[in-house]
Design an enzyme around this catalytic site. Structure first.
Site, PDB file in Angstrom:
ATOM      1  N   HIS A  87       2.434  -0.209  -3.739  1.00 28.75           N
ATOM      2  CA  HIS A  87       1.778  -0.342  -5.262  1.00 28.75           C
ATOM      3  C   HIS A  87       0.215   0.463  -5.017  1.00 28.75           C
ATOM      4  O   HIS A  87      -0.564   0.238  -4.260  1.00 28.75           O
ATOM      5  CB  HIS A  87       1.276  -1.729  -5.134  1.00 28.75           C
ATOM      6  CG  HIS A  87       2.606  -2.701  -5.274  1.00 28.75           C
ATOM      7  ND1 HIS A  87       2.922  -3.089  -6.576  1.00 28.75           N
ATOM      8  CD2 HIS A  87       3.047  -3.264  -4.388  1.00 28.75           C
ATOM      9  CE1 HIS A  87       4.088  -4.056  -6.174  1.00 28.75           C
ATOM     10  NE2 HIS A  87       4.263  -3.905  -4.872  1.00 28.75           N
ATOM     11  N   ARG A  88       0.504   1.417  -5.973  1.00 32.03           N
ATOM     12  CA  ARG A  88      -0.696   2.513  -5.960  1.00 32.03           C
ATOM     13  C   ARG A  88      -1.724   2.412  -7.129  1.00 32.03           C
ATOM     14  O   ARG A  88      -2.780   2.637  -6.906  1.00 32.03           O
ATOM     15  CB  ARG A  88       0.065   3.699  -5.936  1.00 32.03           C
ATOM     16  CG  ARG A  88       0.928   4.172  -4.949  1.00 32.03           C
ATOM     17  CD  ARG A  88       2.094   5.281  -5.106  1.00 32.03           C
ATOM     18  NE  ARG A  88       2.836   4.763  -6.155  1.00 32.03           N
ATOM     19  CZ  ARG A  88       3.728   5.611  -6.839  1.00 32.03           C
ATOM     20  NH1 ARG A  88       3.760   6.938  -6.774  1.00 32.03           N
ATOM     21  NH2 ARG A  88       4.328   5.031  -7.888  1.00 32.03           N
ATOM     22  N   THR A  96      -8.181  -0.819   9.176  1.00 37.51           N
ATOM     23  CA  THR A  96      -8.412  -0.386  10.562  1.00 37.51           C
ATOM     24  C   THR A  96      -7.704   0.725  11.068  1.00 37.51           C
ATOM     25  O   THR A  96      -6.446   0.980  10.718  1.00 37.51           O
ATOM     26  CB  THR A  96      -8.091  -2.069  11.311  1.00 37.51           C
ATOM     27  OG1 THR A  96      -8.427  -3.059  10.912  1.00 37.51           O
ATOM     28  CG2 THR A  96      -8.133  -1.545  12.800  1.00 37.51           C
ATOM     29  N   ARG A  99      -6.394   4.666  15.446  1.00 34.29           N
ATOM     30  CA  ARG A  99      -6.791   5.829  16.052  1.00 34.29           C
ATOM     31  C   ARG A  99      -8.287   5.696  16.891  1.00 34.29           C
ATOM     32  O   ARG A  99      -8.770   6.140  17.761  1.00 34.29           O
ATOM     33  CB  ARG A  99      -6.826   7.312  15.319  1.00 34.29           C
ATOM     34  CG  ARG A  99      -5.698   7.695  14.754  1.00 34.29           C
ATOM     35  CD  ARG A  99      -5.736   8.838  13.778  1.00 34.29           C
ATOM     36  NE  ARG A  99      -6.205   9.855  14.509  1.00 34.29           N
ATOM     37  CZ  ARG A  99      -6.682  10.920  13.997  1.00 34.29           C
ATOM     38  NH1 ARG A  99      -6.995  11.016  12.483  1.00 34.29           N
ATOM     39  NH2 ARG A  99      -6.924  11.919  14.791  1.00 34.29           N
ATOM     40  N   HIS A 187       0.457  -7.224 -11.962  1.00 32.90           N
ATOM     41  CA  HIS A 187       1.507  -6.555 -11.556  1.00 32.90           C
ATOM     42  C   HIS A 187       2.102  -6.582  -9.965  1.00 32.90           C
ATOM     43  O   HIS A 187       3.272  -6.984  -9.932  1.00 32.90           O
ATOM     44  CB  HIS A 187       1.332  -5.037 -11.804  1.00 32.90           C
ATOM     45  CG  HIS A 187       2.569  -4.070 -11.527  1.00 32.90           C
ATOM     46  ND1 HIS A 187       3.450  -3.945 -12.332  1.00 32.90           N
ATOM     47  CD2 HIS A 187       2.972  -3.138 -10.557  1.00 32.90           C
ATOM     48  CE1 HIS A 187       4.294  -3.179 -12.093  1.00 32.90           C
ATOM     49  NE2 HIS A 187       4.042  -2.544 -10.638  1.00 32.90           N
ATOM     50  N   ARG A 192       5.678  -9.172  -6.262  1.00 33.21           N
ATOM     51  CA  ARG A 192       5.649  -9.699  -4.694  1.00 33.21           C
ATOM     52  C   ARG A 192       5.411 -11.381  -4.568  1.00 33.21           C
ATOM     53  O   ARG A 192       5.734 -11.681  -3.411  1.00 33.21           O
ATOM     54  CB  ARG A 192       4.433  -9.154  -4.209  1.00 33.21           C
ATOM     55  CG  ARG A 192       4.426  -7.709  -4.081  1.00 33.21           C
ATOM     56  CD  ARG A 192       5.579  -7.148  -3.427  1.00 33.21           C
ATOM     57  NE  ARG A 192       5.831  -5.682  -3.110  1.00 33.21           N
ATOM     58  CZ  ARG A 192       6.705  -4.884  -2.474  1.00 33.21           C
ATOM     59  NH1 ARG A 192       7.825  -5.642  -2.137  1.00 33.21           N
ATOM     60  NH2 ARG A 192       6.754  -3.681  -2.341  1.00 33.21           N
TER      61      ARG A 192
END
Lengths: 232, 232, 232, 232
Positions: A87-88, A96, A99, A187, A192
């Site tokens: 979902h953008r 987090t 690396r 949305h 979901r």
């Protein structure tokens, strides 16, 4: 900065959703729509505003629901997060970094296992009693221990964190700030917290809804009524 | 809902920008970045946060600047608004509808006219004294009166508003709610309060900056320092 | 570059939509969905692909419809373009600049005028014969001539183009390249070729649909079937 | 559908990037910019177009670079994909579903291990010869075998795929269709083929660049020149 900090632990599986901050309310949604005819005001929410919100939801007028925001801190397993990031639009995220920091020993372990659905290839069904829950839990736990052990061994061999994390499983918990607006949030929840979604994902979607609903009570009430109608 | 309601009138030309609501602050930006290593906290903003914000801006880490919002009410001429809406990412908008309401008699009239730039085809230069300001003002005002009169005449002939507005000029004021986050706002200000931008547009970009700067003082300070360096 | 260049003039009112380029097809949509289970292939579109596209549309799986593009060149009045740009997701735009070039004498004039709808504040109804069409046309044309004349006078007085355009009406034609993907295009057409949309806007939405439909015939057929069902 | 299907295998580690389809070219970029002044044409790319593209890149005029598309099929480890999906604007994605299909035995194994960087907390440095590569490889491989074995055992116990995948590591290969436009692609490559990026990620970013460059040679040449200048 974070006046509101409601903890919403998801069972005893460590996962959690915390409300960090928010802005806007049902009145702001009505006002953003009313700017269409110069009708925005400082008056408290009234019955006409509620009717307007109902109308906007039923006629796909999405933009008035964007003048607000809700930030959550989310701790969820990576396999849940990987669905989340699909979902953008209207969703912002910081997470987090595996690396930067050594990954903590935080593993999602399913409290109960489900069986593959017989007909729907991407769904699961409740255990009818034939699944060996204890054995599955033992296999899962052992797999986690082996993986986290390998991670530690690699770090001990001086392997860089950004490579070593490759052996850590998708049940690893990850931690993010997620910011939505009400449009993107509804949305998200609609897709979901849905029959077709994975159970573990649904729990998170419901947690978001429970935390956001008191902030936008009219919008959520009218949206739930609409979803219920469309399901018939 | 709209505690903060700072009026920022743009000269005597009616245009205005009003701060409607906001959420988030410099600390929240630092916290969103610090979630990378589990370092978010409730402590007040400190020198390390400021250094971090500086670092984020200089290394194009944009996402921590998205966990916040600012809503403005903007009254601007249509030709300014048509430049504004080119910016899509992280910007939400609701606007007065010329289909729904009769357009008010609100016309932007330039307080002074500029000449076409001799070399840059899309730029203008200050009047060197050779432009007949009074005559230009008279032509503009007469054009507005003729257009608004035609609009009224069409409405009087029972022509629908959604068609009749076609005769109204782009100097007509329009009214919108615009919501940004700090990332999209800095992007907007960087492009629109810029030498290459139209003067009328720059005034609006500056008004946004002046209203937002006190809410995110460290971010704006560091961003301005960066822009100044890059200009050299 | 522009193999396909179908002219689709919108009546005799100058407006037009031209297909400039496109990529992707129904098969690509099916393949993008089938990557979910490693089932993408080079085989031609078959009945199972068609069934899959139908399923995707009916279950709000939007992302497979994004791996394609269609570019149109659009000449439309500014009041239409101002509705168009409300659509941001998956839509790219470049437009004629009134700062850069002198605006041409291109005016949209309605072939017929409509009356304000008696009940719906933002709608119009066909003329029942009581609207003086000839007089409305005369007022409109005169308003255009006065406005364009004022524009020319201002340019003659050396006023810069970026200011002078302020007197030009919203019926002025503007010219843009618009790029969509099928997801954003269907969303656009669904909202803009709709009872609630302004008639002039609907003509454009229909033109887009007519040009795009032969490129994605199965998707359009199934989408139209779905829209028809939902209307009942 | 997929005329162009250039295989670009990333070493012997299975990962790959395949060009699936594309549309648009340097000329289209110039044309989209030239619509500003009605200067788009069917003539072949010329020196003025090249100069224009150079100008657009250097003045942050991003929109002309959006009227095109490139679709890649990407097979990469999950830890790479999780960085990839941070990029949202102008990027579309469809991915293999671990709910729908049984995950194949496809594991990314680093051909060589790197050490944690002494000063930069999120970076790595080449092995100076003190890292026991053979032992690290053994630990990694064993961890993969244990994890994939646990996955198979869980499936054998009738655990649903959507849960069982939780034990699979982030070195598992996943498969996606990714669609970019040139604007979003250059943004991606600029951030991900960069000193600060993880080496494994950089390999993918470079593969994208190598496949896209022949399709938009002028744009890439001018963009690389700009990046090189800014690095000084």
């Amino acid at each position: 900065m974070t006046d509101a900090r409601t903890l919403y632990p998801l069972g005893d599986q460590l996962g959690s959703v915390t409300l960090i901050q928010h802005a806007g309310d049902d009145k702001m949604i009505a006002n953003a729509a009313r700017v269409s005819f110069g009708g925005d005001s400082d008056a408290p929410l009234n019955a006409r505003d509620e009717k307007l919100i109902r109308y906007l939801l039923r006629h796909q007028h999405g933009s008035p629901f964007e003048h607000n925001m809700i930030t959550f801190k989310v701790i969820c397993p990576i396999f849940v997060d990987r669905q989340w990031v699909r979902h953008r639009a209207g969703v912002s995220k910081n997470e987090t970094s595996g690396r930067y920091v050594e990954q903590q020993e935080r593993n999602f372990q399913p409290p109960s296992f489900r069986r593959q659905a017989p007909s729907n290839r991407q769904a699961s069904v409740e255990d009818d009693g034939t699944l060996d829950q204890a054995e599955a839990a033992r296999v899962w736990e052992e797999a986690w221990k082996a993986a986290y052990g390998a991670y530690q061994t690699l770090l001990g061999l001086s392997v860089t964190r950004e490579q070593a994390r490759g052996v850590l499983p998708q049940s690893l918990y990850t931690e993010s700030y997620y910011t939505f607006n009400v449009r993107s949030l509804l949305h998200f929840i609609g897709l979901r917290d849905h029959d077709g979604a994975q159970y573990e994902m649904r729990l998170y979607a419901r947690a978001l809804a429970e935390l956001a609903e008191p902030l936008f009570p009219v919008t959520f009430r009218e949206w739930r009524a609409l979803v219920a109608e469309q399901a018939h």
